[in-house]
Motif scaffolding. Sequence first.
Motif, PDB file in Angstrom:
ATOM      1  N   GLY A   9       0.814  -1.207   0.000  1.00 56.14           N
ATOM      2  CA  GLY A   9       0.000   0.000   0.000  1.00 56.14           C
ATOM      3  C   GLY A   9       0.845   1.254   0.000  1.00 56.14           C
ATOM      4  N   PRO A  10       0.172   2.401   0.020  1.00 57.34           N
ATOM      5  CA  PRO A  10       0.908   3.662  -0.009  1.00 57.34           C
ATOM      6  C   PRO A  10       1.624   3.904   1.311  1.00 57.34           C
ATOM      7  CG  PRO A  10      -1.452   4.062   0.223  1.00 57.34           C
ATOM      8  CD  PRO A  10      -1.272   2.580   0.015  1.00 57.34           C
ATOM      9  N   PRO A  11       2.690   4.687   1.277  1.00 64.07           N
ATOM     10  CA  PRO A  11       3.425   4.970   2.507  1.00 64.07           C
ATOM     11  C   PRO A  11       2.620   5.890   3.431  1.00 64.07           C
ATOM     12  CG  PRO A  11       4.267   6.312   0.722  1.00 64.07           C
ATOM     13  CD  PRO A  11       3.258   5.357   0.116  1.00 64.07           C
ATOM     14  N   GLU A  12       2.990   5.892   4.695  1.00 67.44           N
ATOM     15  CA  GLU A  12       2.382   6.809   5.658  1.00 67.44           C
ATOM     16  C   GLU A  12       2.732   8.239   5.277  1.00 67.44           C
ATOM     17  OE1 GLU A  12       4.151   5.681   9.404  1.00 67.44           O
ATOM     18  OE2 GLU A  12       2.547   4.234   9.782  1.00 67.44           O
ATOM     19  N   THR A  13       1.824   9.151   5.527  1.00 72.28           N
ATOM     20  CA  THR A  13       2.108  10.568   5.363  1.00 72.28           C
ATOM     21  C   THR A  13       2.317  11.155   6.753  1.00 72.28           C
ATOM     22  OG1 THR A  13       0.762  10.676   3.363  1.00 72.28           O
ATOM     23  CG2 THR A  13       1.277  12.764   4.445  1.00 72.28           C
ATOM     24  N   LEU A  14       3.455  11.786   6.919  1.00 76.86           N
ATOM     25  CA  LEU A  14       3.829  12.382   8.200  1.00 76.86           C
ATOM     26  C   LEU A  14       3.990  13.880   7.994  1.00 76.86           C
ATOM     27  CD1 LEU A  14       6.481   9.742   9.328  1.00 76.86           C
ATOM     28  CD2 LEU A  14       4.012   9.780   9.821  1.00 76.86           C
ATOM     29  N   ALA A  21       1.081  24.658  17.313  1.00 80.25           N
ATOM     30  CA  ALA A  21       1.029  23.698  18.423  1.00 80.25           C
ATOM     31  C   ALA A  21       1.621  24.257  19.710  1.00 80.25           C
ATOM     32  CB  ALA A  21       1.738  22.401  18.021  1.00 80.25           C
ATOM     33  N   ALA A  22       2.753  24.912  19.632  1.00 80.78           N
ATOM     34  CA  ALA A  22       3.405  25.424  20.840  1.00 80.78           C
ATOM     35  C   ALA A  22       2.551  26.492  21.510  1.00 80.78           C
ATOM     36  CB  ALA A  22       4.786  25.976  20.500  1.00 80.78           C
ATOM     37  N   GLU A  91       2.206  12.977  16.022  1.00 83.77           N
ATOM     38  CA  GLU A  91       1.429  14.076  16.596  1.00 83.77           C
ATOM     39  C   GLU A  91       1.076  15.196  15.615  1.00 83.77           C
ATOM     40  OE1 GLU A  91       1.262  16.773  20.590  1.00 83.77           O
ATOM     41  OE2 GLU A  91       2.445  14.940  20.581  1.00 83.77           O
ATOM     42  N   PRO A  92       1.949  15.623  14.705  1.00 83.70           N
ATOM     43  CA  PRO A  92       1.549  16.682  13.766  1.00 83.70           C
ATOM     44  C   PRO A  92       0.368  16.314  12.854  1.00 83.70           C
ATOM     45  CG  PRO A  92       3.938  16.587  13.907  1.00 83.70           C
ATOM     46  CD  PRO A  92       3.402  15.370  14.649  1.00 83.70           C
ATOM     47  N   ASN A  93       0.049  15.024  12.741  1.00 86.88           N
ATOM     48  CA  ASN A  93      -1.111  14.612  11.943  1.00 86.88           C
ATOM     49  C   ASN A  93      -2.427  14.824  12.688  1.00 86.88           C
ATOM     50  OD1 ASN A  93       0.658  13.724   9.983  1.00 86.88           O
ATOM     51  ND2 ASN A  93       0.341  11.556  10.381  1.00 86.88           N
ATOM     52  N   ARG A  94      -2.366  15.022  13.981  1.00 80.34           N
ATOM     53  CA  ARG A  94      -3.578  15.027  14.797  1.00 80.34           C
ATOM     54  C   ARG A  94      -4.519  16.186  14.512  1.00 80.34           C
ATOM     55  NH1 ARG A  94      -1.487  12.673  20.645  1.00 80.34           N
ATOM     56  NH2 ARG A  94      -0.734  10.702  19.765  1.00 80.34           N
ATOM     57  N   GLY A  95      -4.008  17.331  14.130  1.00 79.45           N
ATOM     58  CA  GLY A  95      -4.891  18.455  13.818  1.00 79.45           C
ATOM     59  C   GLY A  95      -5.838  18.108  12.684  1.00 79.45           C
ATOM     60  N   ALA A 130      -6.898   6.828  15.424  1.00 80.25           N
ATOM     61  CA  ALA A 130      -7.602   8.113  15.549  1.00 80.25           C
ATOM     62  C   ALA A 130      -9.107   7.886  15.601  1.00 80.25           C
ATOM     63  CB  ALA A 130      -7.256   9.030  14.395  1.00 80.25           C
ATOM     64  N   ALA A 131      -9.615   6.989  14.777  1.00 86.31           N
ATOM     65  CA  ALA A 131     -11.050   6.704  14.776  1.00 86.31           C
ATOM     66  C   ALA A 131     -11.494   6.220  16.139  1.00 86.31           C
ATOM     67  CB  ALA A 131     -11.379   5.698  13.684  1.00 86.31           C
TER      68      ALA A 131
END
Length: 135
Positions: A9-14, A21-22, A91-95, A130-131
Amino acid sequence: MELNNLLSGPPETLLPVDPAAAELAAGAPAVEVAARFPASSLAWGTLAEAALADGNTIEAYAYARTGYHRGLDLLRRNGWKGHGPVPWEHEPNRGFLRCLAVLGKAAGIIGETEEAERCSTFLRDSSPTAADVLA
């Protein structure tokens, strides 16, 4: 000769660290942070979650939709091809994932069933964790 695993499958996007965030972590008001960082899915997602918690569904929907589209733009700029993992563990994917979750919830509340189902499926396909966390 390099062999590709066609089943992987496709790679993860990070995504890169969200500059908002800060400030959010330091307690800055999300509305001010979103004004300073309008491309931040995290800022829009924070606004969307607060609006939904306060019973302001239309505002939550609007905030979440804004953050969702900003997140899609960033995902594409970081190699995402319209599908594939967007892990909650990064964590940066969480938004983006938070916006997607609130968008689905708000859509369901206002009776936009197809949108709610699409968001739910998209969230689960992007990150099962996340779901579960955002259910």
